[in-house]
Design an enzyme around this catalytic site. Sequence first.
Site, PDB file in Angstrom:
ATOM      1  N   HIS A 196      11.673  -0.046   4.713  1.00  0.00           N
ATOM      2  CA  HIS A 196      10.470  -0.818   4.375  1.00  0.00           C
ATOM      3  C   HIS A 196      10.548  -1.341   2.945  1.00  0.00           C
ATOM      4  CE1 HIS A 196       6.477  -2.298   4.877  1.00  0.00           C
ATOM      5  NE2 HIS A 196       5.960  -1.509   3.940  1.00  0.00           N
ATOM      6  N   ASP A 254      13.249  -0.974   9.178  1.00  0.00           N
ATOM      7  CA  ASP A 254      11.935  -0.660   8.621  1.00  0.00           C
ATOM      8  C   ASP A 254      11.199   0.304   9.549  1.00  0.00           C
ATOM      9  OD1 ASP A 254       9.253  -0.694   7.727  1.00  0.00           O
ATOM     10  OD2 ASP A 254       9.432  -2.758   7.017  1.00  0.00           O
ATOM     11  N   SER A 262       4.351  -6.194   2.482  1.00  0.00           N
ATOM     12  CA  SER A 262       3.682  -5.240   3.360  1.00  0.00           C
ATOM     13  C   SER A 262       2.211  -5.606   3.520  1.00  0.00           C
ATOM     14  CB  SER A 262       3.875  -3.822   2.828  1.00  0.00           C
ATOM     15  OG  SER A 262       3.472  -2.865   3.773  1.00  0.00           O
ATOM     16  N   MET A 263       1.299  -4.760   3.053  1.00  0.00           N
ATOM     17  CA  MET A 263      -0.126  -5.085   3.130  1.00  0.00           C
ATOM     18  C   MET A 263      -0.437  -6.417   2.466  1.00  0.00           C
ATOM     19  SD  MET A 263      -3.413  -2.923   1.774  1.00  0.00           S
ATOM     20  CE  MET A 263      -5.042  -3.630   2.096  1.00  0.00           C
ATOM     21  N   TRP A 276       0.857  -1.199   0.000  1.00  0.00           N
ATOM     22  CA  TRP A 276       0.000   0.000   0.000  1.00  0.00           C
ATOM     23  C   TRP A 276       0.882   1.233   0.000  1.00  0.00           C
ATOM     24  CZ3 TRP A 276      -0.333   4.109   3.421  1.00  0.00           C
ATOM     25  CH2 TRP A 276      -1.498   4.873   3.429  1.00  0.00           C
TER      26      TRP A 276
END
Length: 275
Positions: free
Chosen positions: A255, A226, A97-98, A32
Site C-alpha cells: 500500500h 497492496d 489512499s483516503m 489515513w
Amino acid sequence: MSEDTQQQAKDPGLHVADSGGDGRPVVLIHGWPLSGESWSEQLAPLRDAGLRVVVYDRRGFGRSDPGDGYDYDKLAGDLDNVLTDLDLHDVTLVGFSMGGGEVARYVATYGEERLHSVVFAAAVPPYLRQTDDNPDGPLDAETMAGFKRGLEDDRNGFFDQFTRQFFSAGGELKVSEDTRQEALAICRQSDEKATLGCLEAFATTDFRDDLTKVSVPTLVIHGDADGIVPFEGSGKRTHETIESSELQVIEGGPHGINASHAGEFNRALLKFLER
C-alpha cells in the site's frame, strides 16, 4: 520546503506547508491515519523539478485541528479552502489512499476550473464497501468492524499491526523498520474521533458517480500487492472508469508505495507532471 504556514481555512484550522515559487502547483493529500509528513520522499524531487509543492494535514491529523465532522463533503471543502486561500490555479491534485476520495469529491463538487490534472495513488475510489450493488468492493463488513474494534480497544496495538500491513507485500516488510516506526509515530498523533470518523468515511463512501465527472488528465498508480486497498477492487476500477486515464502498476508494491518504491513512484509521477 519553505517555512510552514498555518493556513486559516474556514473549518477547521489546517496546517499547510507551501514551498512557494512560480512553478505549477502540486497539492499532496495524505492517507489515513497519517499526515503530510508521509510525503517526505516526494518533496525534494518535486521541488527540484521546479514545481510549487503544497502539503496539508487533514483535519484532526498531524498539526491540523480536529473538525466538526469527517464526511467527504467536509473534507473536500477543506481542500477547496486550501486552493482558494492560496489562490492556486493549474493545479495537480495527488491523492494517496483516503486522499483519493478528496480528489474525486472535489471534482464532483467544485469542478475542474482550478485543475490541470489529478493523480489517484493507491487510492480508495471507486467504492471500498462490499454491497449487493458493489460486489467487487474489497472491504467487507467483518473487516470494517475489525478495524473499528481494534481502534477502540487497543489503538496503539492496531496502529502497530496496521503499519506492518501498510508497508508489506507477501508478508515481507518493504521499508526499513525505522521508516515503519516513523509512520507509527505519525499515526499516534491523530485525533481519536478524527481517526474513527475518517475510517467510516473512506470505508463507506461511494465515489462511482464522482469519478464520472473527472475529465482532466489522470494518473492511477497502485501496487499490485497492496493488502490495504487491493488494486483489483480500486485502482483497476478507477482506471476503467476514467476515460483516457493512465495506469502505472508497481510490481510487488504494497500500500505505502510512495515510501517502499519511492524511486519508481517519483519517476512515474514526474513523467506524468510533464504533461
